[in-house]
Write a protein that holds these residues in place. Structure first.
Motif, short mmCIF file in Angstrom:
data_model
loop_
_atom_site.label_atom_id
_atom_site.label_comp_id
_atom_site.label_asym_id
_atom_site.label_seq_id
_atom_site.Cartn_x
_atom_site.Cartn_y
_atom_site.Cartn_z
N TYR A 151 -5.73 0.90 3.59
CA TYR A 151 -4.61 0.17 3.01
C TYR A 151 -5.06 -0.60 1.78
N CYS A 152 -4.34 -0.38 0.69
CA CYS A 152 -4.67 -1.03 -0.58
C CYS A 152 -3.64 -2.09 -0.94
N THR A 189 -7.14 -2.75 -4.82
CA THR A 189 -8.39 -2.68 -4.08
C THR A 189 -8.10 -2.33 -2.63
N VAL A 190 -9.11 -1.92 -1.87
CA VAL A 190 -8.94 -1.66 -0.44
C VAL A 190 -8.92 -2.99 0.29
N SER A 221 0.83 -1.21 0.00
CA SER A 221 0.00 0.00 0.00
C SER A 221 0.86 1.25 0.00
N LEU A 222 1.98 1.22 0.75
CA LEU A 222 2.83 2.39 0.86
C LEU A 222 3.73 2.59 -0.35
N LYS A 223 4.16 1.48 -0.97
CA LYS A 223 5.19 1.58 -2.01
C LYS A 223 4.66 1.38 -3.43
N LEU A 224 3.51 0.72 -3.54
CA LEU A 224 3.00 0.41 -4.87
C LEU A 224 1.63 1.04 -5.06
#
Length: 349
Positions: free
Chosen positions: A89-90, A101-102, A36-39
Motif C-alpha cells: 500500500y502506497c 512511497t510504500v 493507494s487504490l485511487k491515487l
C-alpha cells in the motif's frame, strides 16, 4: 508446562478494546488504503522516485527469501510499479506529500514461507507491517531499526525463532507489537516495559523471564503474556498502569506469590486473568477498587482464605471464575457465581 491457548472469550473483548483505543490510527490506515487504490503515482513518478526504487529493491530481495507461496500472492510482484503489488500500500510520504512511497504491507493469512531479508530496512516510510498467519522463520532483520515511522508490527502466528527480537526496542514510533505464537525463547528485556506501546502481545512463545520492577512503566491498554515461563510474582509497580491498562492476561506462566495489594488501583481494567499459575494467599481486599472489572479469572491457582464479599459489589463484573483454588466458606452470594464443591476447592463461574 502445558501451553493453554488464550480462549476466544478472552480475545474478543480484548481486541474490541484495542481497536477502539486505536480507532484514529485505523482511520489513518484506511485513508492510506484508499489513497493507494485511487491515487496511483504517475509513470513519471514511478521512474524518478528514489523511494519507490528502493522499495522495489527491498521487495525483490524479499521474494528471493520466500520458499513457498501456495496462494501465489506475490505473483504480481514484478516490474517497477510496487504500488500495484498485492499486499503493498502506497501513500504520500510522511515528510513530503508530493512523493509517493510504500506506507504499508499486509500479507496476513497468505501461508507464505521463507525469511525476512535485511533489505526490508529500505522501506523507511512504513507505517504498518502485518504478516501474521504465515510460515516465516528466522530472526527479525536488524535493519528494522531504520523504520522510523513504523507504528504497527504484527508477525504473530509464524515460526520465527531465536532470542527476543531486540530490534523492536529501537523502533521509535512503535505502538502495537504482536509477536505471539512464534518460537522466540530466552529472556525478555526489562526495557520492553519502558516502550510507549499501546498493545503488547508476546504470548505463546518460549520465553523464560521474571516481571521486572519497571513492569508498571508500560503504558499499554492491552497486554497478554500467557503461555511463557515467568518466574516470581506480579510487581507492586503494576499500580502505575492504572491510567491506561484495560485488559491484562498472564495465564499459564508459573507466576507465584500473592497478588499485590496495589492491583486495587487498576480501576480501568475490564479483564484480569491470572489463571493456571501458582499464585497463593488471600485475595487483596483492595480489589474492590477495580470498579471497571467485567471478567475476573483466577482459576487453577493456590489461593486460600475467604473470597471477599466486596467482589459481589463490583458494579460491572459479569464473569468470575475462582475454581480449583483453596478458598473456604462462607462463599459470597453473588448473582454471577454458582457455588460448587470440588474436594477441598470452591468453584465459581
Amino acid at each position: 508446562m502445558h501451553r493453554y491457548e488464550v480462549s476466544m472469550t478472552q480475545l474478543k473483548p480484548l481486541m474490541a478494546s484495542y481497536y477502539l483505543d486505536l480507532l484514529i490510527h485505523w482511520v489513518f490506515i484506511v485513508v492510506i488504503l484508499l489513497i493507494s487504490l485511487k491515487l496511483k503515482p504517475l509513470e513519471s513518478q514511478k521512474l524518478n522516485n528514489p523511494r519507490l526504487m528502493q522499495a522495489h529493491a527491498a521487495l525483490e530481495a524479499w521474494t528471493h527469501c520466500m520458499t513457498s507461496d501456495p496462494n501465489k500472492i506475490t505473483s504480481t510482484w514484478s516490474g517497477p510499479n510496487v504500488c500495484n503489488y498485492t499486499g503493498i500500500y502506497c501513500a504520500p510520504a510522511p515528510d513530503d506529500s508530493t512523493i509517493f512511497t510504500v506506507a504499508g504491507i499486509d500479507l496476513k493469512n497468505a501461508n507464505i514461507s521463507g525469511s525476512l531479508p535485511e533489505d526490508l530496512g529500505l522501506l523507511t516510510d512504513l507505517d504498518f507491517f502485518h504478516i501474521n498467519s504465515n510460515r516465516f522463520t528466522g530472526p527479525l532483520p536488524e535493519n528494522f531499526t531504520k523504520l522510523a515511522y513504523l507504528y504497527e508490527l504484527d508477525i504473530s502466528f509464524n515460526q520465527f525463532s531465536g532470542p527476543f527480537p531486540q530490534v523492536v526496542l529501537a523502533i521509535p514510533s512503535l505502538r502495537y507489537l504482536d509477536i505471539r505464537f512464534n518460537n522466540f525463547a530466552g529472556d525478555v528485556p526489562s526495557s520492553l516495559f519502558d516502550l510507549k506501546l499501546d498493545a503488547l502481545f508476546i504470548n505463546n512463545n518460549k520465553f523464560q523471564f521474571s516481571l521486572p520492577q519497571n513492569f508498571g512503566n508500560s503504558p499499554v491498554s492491552v497486554m497478554i503474556l500467557s503461555n511463557n515461563d515467568i518466574k516470581g510474582s506480579i510487581p507492586s509497580s503494576v499500580a502505575k498502569m492504572k491510567d491506561t491498562l484495560n485488559e491484562i492476561i498472564i495465564s499459564n506462566t508459573g507466576l507465584t506469590g500473592p497478588l499485590p495489594q496495589e492491583i486495587g488501583y487498576l480501576d480501568k481494567v475490564t479483564v484480569f486473568d491470572v489463571s493456571f499459575n501458582r499464585l497463593e494467599g488471600e485475595l487483596p481486599g483492595t480489589m474492590q477498587g477495580m470498579k471497571s472489572l467485567e471478567q475476573l479469572v483466577l482459576k487453577h491457582n493456590n489461593f486460600s482464605g475467604v473470597v471477599p464479599t466486596s467482589i459481589c459489589m463490583l458494579p460491572k463484573l459479569k464473569h468470575f471464575d475462582c475454581s480449583n483454588n483453596y478458598f473456604h466458606g462462607p462463599f459470597p452470594k453473588c448473582p454471577f457465581i454458582k457455588r460448587k464443591h470440588n474436594p477441598g476447592k470452591f468453584m465459581g463461574f
